[in-house]
Design a protein around this motif. Structure first.
Motif, mmCIF file in Angstrom:
data_model
loop_
_atom_site.group_PDB
_atom_site.id
_atom_site.type_symbol
_atom_site.label_atom_id
_atom_site.label_comp_id
_atom_site.label_asym_id
_atom_site.label_seq_id
_atom_site.Cartn_x
_atom_site.Cartn_y
_atom_site.Cartn_z
ATOM 1 N N CYS A 78 -71.132 2.909 -8.646
ATOM 2 C CA CYS A 78 -70.748 2.672 -6.996
ATOM 3 C C CYS A 78 -72.260 2.654 -6.227
ATOM 4 N N ASP A 79 -72.101 1.887 -5.225
ATOM 5 C CA ASP A 79 -73.152 1.683 -4.520
ATOM 6 C C ASP A 79 -73.234 2.783 -3.365
ATOM 7 N N GLU A 80 -74.621 2.770 -2.715
ATOM 8 C CA GLU A 80 -75.036 3.844 -1.775
ATOM 9 C C GLU A 80 -73.808 4.389 -0.678
ATOM 10 N N THR A 81 -73.197 3.193 -0.272
ATOM 11 C CA THR A 81 -72.157 3.394 0.857
ATOM 12 C C THR A 81 -71.101 4.126 0.203
ATOM 13 N N VAL A 82 -70.572 3.889 -0.878
ATOM 14 C CA VAL A 82 -69.321 4.535 -1.561
ATOM 15 C C VAL A 82 -69.979 6.079 -1.836
ATOM 16 N N ALA A 83 -71.041 6.097 -2.267
ATOM 17 C CA ALA A 83 -71.816 7.507 -2.680
ATOM 18 C C ALA A 83 -71.689 8.417 -1.337
ATOM 19 N N ASP A 84 -72.267 7.833 -0.532
ATOM 20 C CA ASP A 84 -72.163 8.532 0.839
ATOM 21 C C ASP A 84 -71.069 8.854 1.464
ATOM 22 N N ALA A 85 -69.890 8.004 1.305
ATOM 23 C CA ALA A 85 -68.498 8.106 1.725
ATOM 24 C C ALA A 85 -68.019 9.479 0.895
ATOM 25 N N LEU A 86 -68.316 9.398 -0.564
ATOM 26 C CA LEU A 86 -67.740 10.444 -1.443
ATOM 27 C C LEU A 86 -68.573 11.822 -0.936
ATOM 28 N N ASP A 87 -69.650 11.773 -0.801
ATOM 29 C CA ASP A 87 -70.434 12.990 -0.317
ATOM 30 C C ASP A 87 -69.963 13.695 1.162
ATOM 31 N N ASP A 88 -69.448 12.795 2.118
ATOM 32 C CA ASP A 88 -68.991 13.181 3.237
ATOM 33 C C ASP A 88 -67.633 13.518 3.224
ATOM 34 N N TYR A 89 -66.922 12.936 2.262
ATOM 35 C CA TYR A 89 -65.379 13.711 2.095
ATOM 36 C C TYR A 89 -65.283 14.848 1.299
ATOM 37 N N PHE A 90 -65.993 14.938 0.365
ATOM 38 C CA PHE A 90 -65.771 16.201 -0.560
ATOM 39 C C PHE A 90 -66.912 17.454 0.080
ATOM 40 N N GLY A 91 -68.100 16.869 0.836
ATOM 41 C CA GLY A 91 -68.779 18.104 1.638
ATOM 42 C C GLY A 91 -69.949 18.344 0.626
ATOM 43 N N PHE A 92 -70.366 17.783 -0.409
ATOM 44 C CA PHE A 92 -71.632 17.943 -1.051
ATOM 45 C C PHE A 92 -72.339 16.920 -1.759
ATOM 46 N N HIS A 93 -73.381 17.042 -1.961
ATOM 47 C CA HIS A 93 -74.125 15.965 -2.259
ATOM 48 C C HIS A 93 -74.993 16.421 -3.997
ATOM 49 N N PRO A 94 -75.051 15.537 -4.695
ATOM 50 C CA PRO A 94 -74.370 14.120 -4.995
ATOM 51 C C PRO A 94 -72.899 14.328 -5.715
ATOM 52 N N VAL A 95 -72.040 13.777 -5.116
ATOM 53 C CA VAL A 95 -70.737 13.908 -5.735
ATOM 54 C C VAL A 95 -70.626 12.923 -6.772
ATOM 55 N N ALA A 96 -70.719 11.599 -6.495
ATOM 56 C CA ALA A 96 -70.598 10.728 -7.480
ATOM 57 C C ALA A 96 -71.347 11.144 -8.794
ATOM 58 N N GLU A 97 -72.652 11.620 -8.927
ATOM 59 C CA GLU A 97 -73.264 11.816 -10.115
ATOM 60 C C GLU A 97 -72.666 13.230 -10.713
ATOM 61 N N SER A 98 -72.208 14.229 -9.932
ATOM 62 C CA SER A 98 -71.659 15.303 -10.388
ATOM 63 C C SER A 98 -70.102 15.042 -10.948
ATOM 64 N N PHE A 99 -69.268 14.339 -10.306
ATOM 65 C CA PHE A 99 -68.064 14.058 -10.700
ATOM 66 C C PHE A 99 -68.078 13.313 -12.248
ATOM 67 N N SER A 100 -69.121 12.283 -12.171
ATOM 68 C CA SER A 100 -69.611 11.290 -13.398
ATOM 69 C C SER A 100 -69.816 12.274 -14.523
ATOM 70 N N ALA A 101 -70.680 13.088 -14.367
ATOM 71 C CA ALA A 101 -71.135 14.183 -15.440
ATOM 72 C C ALA A 101 -69.883 14.870 -16.171
ATOM 73 N N ALA A 102 -69.156 15.430 -15.330
ATOM 74 C CA ALA A 102 -67.935 16.006 -15.278
ATOM 75 C C ALA A 102 -66.974 15.328 -16.247
ATOM 76 N N LEU A 103 -66.631 14.264 -15.624
ATOM 77 C CA LEU A 103 -65.694 13.305 -16.532
ATOM 78 C C LEU A 103 -66.468 12.745 -17.846
ATOM 79 N N ALA A 104 -67.671 12.493 -18.026
ATOM 80 C CA ALA A 104 -68.304 12.179 -19.362
ATOM 81 C C ALA A 104 -68.162 13.353 -20.253
#
Length: 81
Positions: A35-61
């Motif tokens: 995901c690009d920076e725009t999507v990553a930022d939107a996920l951060d805003d929605y879930f309320g912490f940073h970095p959501v994409a990297e954290s969720f990706s690691a958990a999924l892996a």
């Protein structure tokens, strides 16, 4: 309803369902990795912490790796279901 976190009982899935779930986890992991920076930022805003994409990706892996390990160590170790 509160989940019973002290209960480590087995959950039985058909092999085809487990293979499909592992595939879904990998697809979601790839989406979050790509995901690009725009999507990553939107996920951060929605879930309320940073970095959501990297954290969720690691958990999924981690969960996909565990499923893959269980599938390949079973007596029917093909991934075709």
């Amino acid at each position: 309803m509160t989940p019973d976190t002290d209960n480590d009982s087995a959950v039985h899935l058909r092999r085809t369902d487990a293979v499909a779930l592992a595939g879904l986890l990998r697809e979601l992991e790839r989406f979050l990795d790509d995901c690009d920076e725009t999507v990553a930022d939107a996920l951060d805003d929605y879930f309320g912490f940073h970095p959501v994409a990297e954290s969720f990706s690691a958990a999924l892996a981690i969960h996909a790796d565990r499923l893959d390990a269980l599938l390949t160590s079973s007596p029917h170790s093909t991934t075709e279901g």
